[in-house]
Scaffold this active site. Structure first.
Site, PDB file in Angstrom:
ATOM      1  N   THR A 134      47.483  35.834  39.668  1.00 57.97           N
ATOM      2  CA  THR A 134      47.503  35.890  38.464  1.00 57.97           C
ATOM      3  C   THR A 134      48.508  36.907  37.866  1.00 57.97           C
ATOM      4  O   THR A 134      49.267  36.844  37.013  1.00 57.97           O
ATOM      5  CB  THR A 134      45.990  36.550  37.718  1.00 57.97           C
ATOM      6  OG1 THR A 134      45.130  35.746  37.943  1.00 57.97           O
ATOM      7  CG2 THR A 134      46.147  36.751  36.261  1.00 57.97           C
ATOM      8  N   GLU A 171      48.164  46.634  39.317  1.00 57.67           N
ATOM      9  CA  GLU A 171      47.075  47.063  40.403  1.00 57.67           C
ATOM     10  C   GLU A 171      46.311  45.550  41.109  1.00 57.67           C
ATOM     11  O   GLU A 171      45.383  45.124  40.312  1.00 57.67           O
ATOM     12  CB  GLU A 171      46.088  47.996  39.892  1.00 57.67           C
ATOM     13  CG  GLU A 171      45.272  48.658  41.004  1.00 57.67           C
ATOM     14  CD  GLU A 171      43.995  49.299  40.309  1.00 57.67           C
ATOM     15  OE1 GLU A 171      43.447  50.311  41.075  1.00 57.67           O
ATOM     16  OE2 GLU A 171      43.892  49.193  39.017  1.00 57.67           O
ATOM     17  N   CYS A 187      36.188  44.985  45.696  1.00 54.07           N
ATOM     18  CA  CYS A 187      36.972  46.166  45.556  1.00 54.07           C
ATOM     19  C   CYS A 187      38.370  45.798  46.054  1.00 54.07           C
ATOM     20  O   CYS A 187      38.621  45.308  47.089  1.00 54.07           O
ATOM     21  CB  CYS A 187      36.427  47.500  46.488  1.00 54.07           C
ATOM     22  SG  CYS A 187      37.604  49.146  46.048  1.00 54.07           S
TER      23      CYS A 187
END
EC number: 1.2.1.3
Length: 228
Positions: A80, A99, A132
């Protein structure tokens, strides 16, 4: 994570005097909407904090392509991120901060406290059901303590309690959605096919919900999907 990531994004932007248009992950919209309601109650002027609930190809694209947006901060997948950066470049060359997910390995040396290392690596992998961006899903262990580390890791994984996360004593709940559930099961199958040794877990837990047994492989080829 929805609350933490919202705080990480809102805090610096608002502190520097900016307004914010935030698109939440489609799986977790309610946290951000509630925080926005609290911000309104606290006295934030209208238009300073704006929350959009929707999907990436529509709501997300509208932000990254908009000519009046000066900066985009994105947390999510590398795939993405390519789309976000391309849209930012094609529109007004807006600045982009990313991030993204990673797969950096944890390293255990022979002089380590193995019990501490096992607990640390266990938490590093299974925290938040492995969902995570810095999950320690790979572990390199020095040869002299490899077998003992693997044995202790399997014992710890087998003791991990799985079930309703709202029940006291449960360590691991379900994956967030069908896509994540299927992705993990697919990677487990790829691990088996690569020649890695499945030592525990490796299948669905229970007969409903997106639960997966805590899974440990050993002797994983470096060029396999789960090892790279």
């Amino acid at each position: 994570f929805p609350l933490l990531m919202q705080a990480w994004k809102l805090g610096p932007a608002l502190a520097c005097g900016n307004t914010v248009v935030m698109k939440t992950a489609e799986q977790t919209p309610l946290t951000a909407l509630y925080v926005a309601a609290l911000a309104k109650e606290a006295g934030f002027p209208p238009g300073v904090i704006n929350i959009i609930s929707g999907y990436g190809p529509t709501a997300g694209a509208a932000i990254s392509e908009h000519m009046d947006v000066d900066k985009v901060a994105f947390t999510g997948s590398t795939e993405t991120a390519h789309i976000v950066m391309e849209a930012a470049a094609k529109s007004n060359l807006k600045r982009v901060s990313l991030e993204l997910g990673g797969k950096s390995p944890m390293i255990v040396l022979a002089d380590s406290d193995l019990d501490f290392a096992v607990d640390t690596c266990h938490h590093g992998l299974f925290f938040n059901m492995g969902q995570c961006c810095c999950a320690g899903s790979r572990i390199y262990v020095q040869e002299g303590v490899y077998d003992e580390f693997v044995k202790k890791s399997v014992e710890r994984a087998k003791k991990r309690t799985v079930g309703d996360p709202f029940t006291e004593g449960i360590e691991q709940g379900p994956q967030i959605d069908t896509e994540q559930f299927n992705k993990i099961n697919r990677m487990i199958e790829e691990g088996k096919q690569s020649g890695a040794k499945l030592l525990c877990g490796g299948k669905r837990w229970g007969d409903k919900g997106y639960y997966i047994e805590p899974t440990v492989f050993s002797d994983v080829p470096d060029d396999s999907t789960i090892g790279s």
